[in-house]
Structures are given as structure tokens and as C-alpha cells.
Write an enzyme that holds these catalytic residues in place. Structure first.
Site, PDB file in Angstrom:
ATOM      1  N   TYR A   1     -27.083  78.599 -35.135  1.00 33.71           N
ATOM      2  CA  TYR A   1     -27.477  77.606 -36.134  1.00 33.71           C
ATOM      3  C   TYR A   1     -27.171  76.229 -35.578  1.00 33.71           C
ATOM      4  CZ  TYR A   1     -27.586  74.955 -40.531  1.00 33.71           C
ATOM      5  OH  TYR A   1     -27.865  74.043 -41.515  1.00 33.71           O
TER       6      TYR A   1
ATOM      7  N   ASP B   1     -23.995  73.078 -28.295  1.00 30.67           N
ATOM      8  CA  ASP B   1     -23.734  72.698 -29.679  1.00 30.67           C
ATOM      9  C   ASP B   1     -22.307  73.144 -29.998  1.00 30.67           C
ATOM     10  OD1 ASP B   1     -23.481  72.303 -32.331  1.00 30.67           O
ATOM     11  OD2 ASP B   1     -25.331  73.321 -32.920  1.00 30.67           O
TER      12      ASP B   1
ATOM     13  N   LYS C   1     -17.884  68.506 -37.703  1.00 33.56           N
ATOM     14  CA  LYS C   1     -16.765  69.218 -38.321  1.00 33.56           C
ATOM     15  C   LYS C   1     -15.396  68.605 -37.985  1.00 33.56           C
ATOM     16  CE  LYS C   1     -19.621  73.027 -39.479  1.00 33.56           C
ATOM     17  NZ  LYS C   1     -20.627  73.854 -38.863  1.00 33.56           N
TER      18      LYS C   1
HETATM   19  C1  LIG Z   1     -22.164  73.360 -38.965  1.00 36.69           C
HETATM   20  C2  LIG Z   1     -22.991  73.370 -37.750  1.00 36.69           C
HETATM   21  C3  LIG Z   1     -24.079  72.509 -37.582  1.00 36.69           C
HETATM   22  C4  LIG Z   1     -24.569  71.616 -38.681  1.00 36.69           C
HETATM   23  O1  LIG Z   1     -23.645  70.663 -39.049  1.00 36.69           O
HETATM   24  P1  LIG Z   1     -23.815  69.933 -40.495  1.00 36.69           P
HETATM   25  O2  LIG Z   1     -22.731  68.933 -40.488  1.00 36.69           O
HETATM   26  O3  LIG Z   1     -23.677  71.014 -41.507  1.00 36.69           O
HETATM   27  O4  LIG Z   1     -25.166  69.333 -40.499  1.00 36.69           O
HETATM   28  C5  LIG Z   1     -24.728  72.510 -36.381  1.00 36.69           C
HETATM   29  N1  LIG Z   1     -24.351  73.320 -35.376  1.00 36.69           N
HETATM   30  C6  LIG Z   1     -23.319  74.173 -35.497  1.00 36.69           C
HETATM   31  C7  LIG Z   1     -22.935  75.034 -34.348  1.00 36.69           C
HETATM   32  C8  LIG Z   1     -22.617  74.235 -36.692  1.00 36.69           C
HETATM   33  O5  LIG Z   1     -21.618  75.123 -36.818  1.00 36.69           O
END
Ligand SMILES: *Cc1c(COP(=O)(O)O)cnc(C)c1O
Length: 430
Positions: free
Chosen positions: A144, A239, A267
Site C-alpha cells: 500500500y 516506501d 507516520k
Molecule cells: C500508511 C502508509 C502510506 C500512506 O500514508 P498516509 O499518511 O496514510 O497517507 C503509504 N505507504 C505506506 C507503506 C504506509 O504504511
């Protein structure tokens, strides 16, 4: 356990907010439950609107690595707050956080702050396209990367939880340039790069996948991505929105010794406030406006409260021994959960990377989204609901990881394992 206030709030919320929530997984639909509404949190505990107390393993889905209301973070926010909430102009706080990030991750020579992980990945992909002059991208099933159009193909997290392969509203032409391949499948990446390498702007990957449950990279998988992107003049984007400062201070790239071209963060670097960031090699980052031609902007980007919370958080994480003790507590939890399942004769597959854990209800080895989806989702739902009743607040999805914070102590872990043993015993003949 009383739920009257949560139930009443959910009824009202559903009339005003789609599904009653501002992010889909919170609704707890896939586990046949309704959300508990939260009033406050402290340390490892979270308290709902009916006064129930839970040990929190969601941690706001990753950011709260210090637990809730860590004094250093609260002090930093308070002190920033007293000076103002947003200026739309540069501040010294942005430089300080950029310094902490670039020191932690040598691959990140320059960094741009945004407001969410979604914005970070979306912007990094635009940059990769602008820099390479190519349009196609490769991602992996079950990873994701936020909810931008091109990345919502075979996505993990809420998309996986709700069983949506793609999303209405995303034009076919927008995803035509996205190839989604099985995670850990070296052969399929080699084939795709052989065929499309000259058109591939980037490969984006969660180096440790945390949005289909927790799936570790197989030997050689990340190395292959590095080798092939180099060979075909494509960029490798890690990511690390979830794994950055979580699996280690330097992120998954420090654990696996891979140097990506670009890194996405979020995060933890916001310390519980809305932040994202993307960074990487200087020559690539210099392609971003106003230095370069690739446009990306944000009214609240680099917000002083968020920067202050991020700086305070990373400063705590940097202290000697922080990850050793956090990981030791996390290991205890992983072992305890495995044992609880063993005792009851329930087959699970437990994985851990630092303080990120996953437990699939399956006897198979989980290496990708296909194998993750073979988990017993009904059994997971039953486990989730019973654990909640016992005061253990887990993510309401088999496809989400579990996060331990430095506020979790031995007693929290014992209580959690004890609850898991009882629940597993109840589910023995499920
Ligand atoms: C949470 C997450 C996102 C998205 O971040 P948001 O702040 O919710 O937009 C993208 N990539 C990874 C790997 C994530 O865990």
C-alpha cells in the site's frame, strides 16, 4: 464491556461521515465489529468513550513508537504552539528535522516535507517520472502506497481488507502505466524489466511489507530490484512510510543494506501529527520546484507543530539502546503469541521486524499477497473480537501489522499473551 457511548456515537457519525469514519479500516467492517470511539490515550493504553481501557497495538497505525503523550513530544508541541500554529514560510524547525532524517538515512541527501504518506509517494513517483522522462511504474500486489490514483492497483491495507481490487473513480488510463507484480517474485520482476525496462520510471516497494499483514523480503528480492533499476536507468523507491524509524533508526534500508534512489517517509517522523516526506539523491531531488521543473507544493507543508513533534520523537529514538529494548519487548510478544497458538493447536505464521509484528492464521509460509489471503479470515475476526473484549486493541484486519511502542512494558506483554492464550483456547475447535 460497556459499549453504549461508542454505539451512540457511531450511529450519529454514520449520518454525517461516510461509513461513520474518516479512514475505512477504522470501521471494523471486515471483522464484523463496530468501532469503539476513543476519548484519550496515555503510554501504552487507549481509553474509549465508555471508559474501557485497552492495551494499544495500533499506535495510530504506526506513528506512536514512543507510546501516547510522551512528555518530550507533548513539551515540544506545547512550546511550538505558544509561538504560532502555521506561517506558510520557512522555519528553523524544518531544517532540524531534515538534518535528523538525512543523518539517519545516508541515501537521503535532500528531503521535502509534505502532509501525509499518500502525498509523499505520489510526489516521489511524479519526480521519478520527471527525472527519468519515462511513464510506467512497477509496484507489488498487497503493498500500500497511499490512495493516489496510479497506486490503487492491487493495493494492501484497507483496499485489501475490503477486498477491492481497484477503485471506481480511477480512470483506466491512469493505471495503464502501473504494473503490479507479486511481492518477492524475483523472476516476474526480471521478466517485466526485460520487456518494459526502457519505459519504467521506477519500482516502488515497501521493503518490509506491512500493509498485507507483515511480510519480510526474501533473500535477494531487494537486491534484484536495486540491480534491475540501475541497469535500466529506472529509480528504486523505498516506501518507508511505515518502516522508517520503525524497524531500525535508519529504516529497512539500513537493515538490508540497500541504497534506494528515493525514500518516502511519514507516520513516525510526525510524532503523531500529520507529516510525510520524500527524499533521496541530491541530483534527483534538485529536479523539484523551485530548484527544478517538477512541481509539488503544500500550504501546511513543514508545519511547525508537526516538525516539533517529529524532532522530539526522533531525538528520543536516537538515544543509545532505544531499539534494543523496544525490540526485546516485541520479541517477547511474538514468542508469546506463537506459543499461545501452539498450545491451542491453532496454526499461525508469526513474523516480526523490529517492533512490527504480524500473525497470519494459516499454516502456510506467507511470502506474498496470494499466500496472505489464504489465511483464515473468519478465525481472525473471532480472535479480534474476543481480544478486544479482553482489553487488547489490535488492528481490525488480518492485513495490518501490530505495533509495539517503548511505553509497552513486560506487564502489558504478559497480559496480552495471557489474553491470547485464553482466546485461542476458546477458538480451539472453531
Ligand atoms: C500508511 C502508509 C502510506 C500512506 O500514508 P498516509 O499518511 O496514510 O497517507 C503509504 N505507504 C505506506 C507503506 C504506509 O504504511
Amino acid at each position: 464491556m460497556k459499549r453504549e457511548n461508542s454505539d451512540r456515537l457511531f450511529e450519529k457519525a454514520k449520518k454525517l461521515i461516510p461509513g461513520g469514519v474518516n479512514s475505512p479500516v477504522r470501521a471494523c467492517k471486515s471483522v464484523n465489529a463496530e468501532p469503539v470511539f476513543i476519548n484519550r490515550a496515555n503510554g501504552s493504553k487507549i481509553f474509549d468513550a465508555d471508559g474501557n481501557e485497552y492495551i494499544d497495538y495500533i499506535g495510530s497505525w504506526g506513528p506512536m513508537i514512543l507510546g501516547h503523550r510522551h512528555p518530550a513530544v507533548i513539551d515540544a508541541i506545547n512550546s511550538a504552539l505558544n509561538s504560532g500554529t502555521s506561517y506558510g514560510a520557512p522555519t528553523g524547525l524544518e531544517i532540524k528535522l531534515a538534518e535528523l532524517i538525512t543523518e539517519a538515512m545516508p541515501s537521503v541527501e535532500m528531503v521535502r516535507m509534505v502532509n501525509s504518506g499518500t502525498e509523499a509517494t505520489m510526489s516521489a513517483i511524479r519526480l521519478a517520472r520527471g527525472f527519468t522522462g519515462k511513464d510506467m511504474i512497477i509496484k507489488f500486489d498487497g503493498c500500500y502506497h497511499g490512495h493516489s490514483d496510479a497506486l490503487l492497483v492491487e493495493a494492501g491495507s484497507g483496499v485489501a481488507t475490503l477486498g477491492i481490487p481497484g477503485s471506481p473513480g480511477v480512470p483506466k488510463s491512469f493505471v495503464a502505466g502501473t504494473l503490479s507484480l507479486p511481492f518477492n517474485d524475483i523472476k516476474s520482476v526480471e521478466e517485466a524489466m526485460k520487456k518494459h525496462g526502457s519505459e519504467i520510471a521506477c519500482i516502488i516497494v515497501e521493503p518490509v511489507a506491512g500493509n498485507m499483514g507483515l511480510v519480510l523480503p526474501c533473500d535477494g528480492f531487494l537486491e534484484t530490484l536495486k540491480r534491475l533499476t540501475e541497469k535500466h536507468n529506472s529509480l528504486l523507491i523505498f516506501d518507508e512510510v511505515m518502516t522508517g524509524f520503525r524497524v531500525a533508526y535508519g529504516g529497512a534500508q539500513s537493515v538490508y543494506g540497500i541504497v534506494p534512489d528515493l525514500t518516502c517517509l511519514g507516520k513516525i517522523i510526525g510524532g503523531g501529527l500529520p507529516v510525510g516526506a520524500y527524499g533521496g539523491k541530491r541530483e534527483i531531488m534538485e529536479y523539484i520546484a523551485p530548484q527544478g521543473p517538477v512541481y509539488q507544493a503544500g500550504t501546511l507543508s513543514g508545519n511547525p507543530l508537526a516538525m516539533a513533534a517529529g524532532i522530539a520523537t526522533l531525538t528520543e529514538l536516537k538515544k543509545a539502546g532505544f531499539y534494543d529494548s523496544l525490540n526485546a519487548v516485541s520479541e517477547k510478544l511474538g514468542n508469546g503469541l506463537s506459543k499461545a497458538a501452539d498450545k491451542a493447536g491453532i496454526k499461525v505464521s508469526v513474523a516480526r521486524s523490529g517492533s512490527m509484528l504480524g500473525m497470519f492464521f494459516t499454516e502456510n509460509n506467507v511470502i506474498d499477497f496470494e499466500s496472505a489471503k489464504k489465511s483464515d479470515l473468519k478465525l481472525f475476526s473471532a480472535y479480534y473480537r474476543r481480544m478486544l473484549e479482553k482489553g487488547i486493541y489490535l488492528a481490525p484486519s488480518q492485513f495490518e501489522a501490530l505495533f509495539v511502542s517503548s511505553a509497552h512494558n513486560a506487564e502489558d506483554i504478559e497480559q496480552t499473551v495471557y489474553a491470547a492464550e485464553k482466546v485461542m483456547a476458546e477458538l480451539k475447535d472453531f
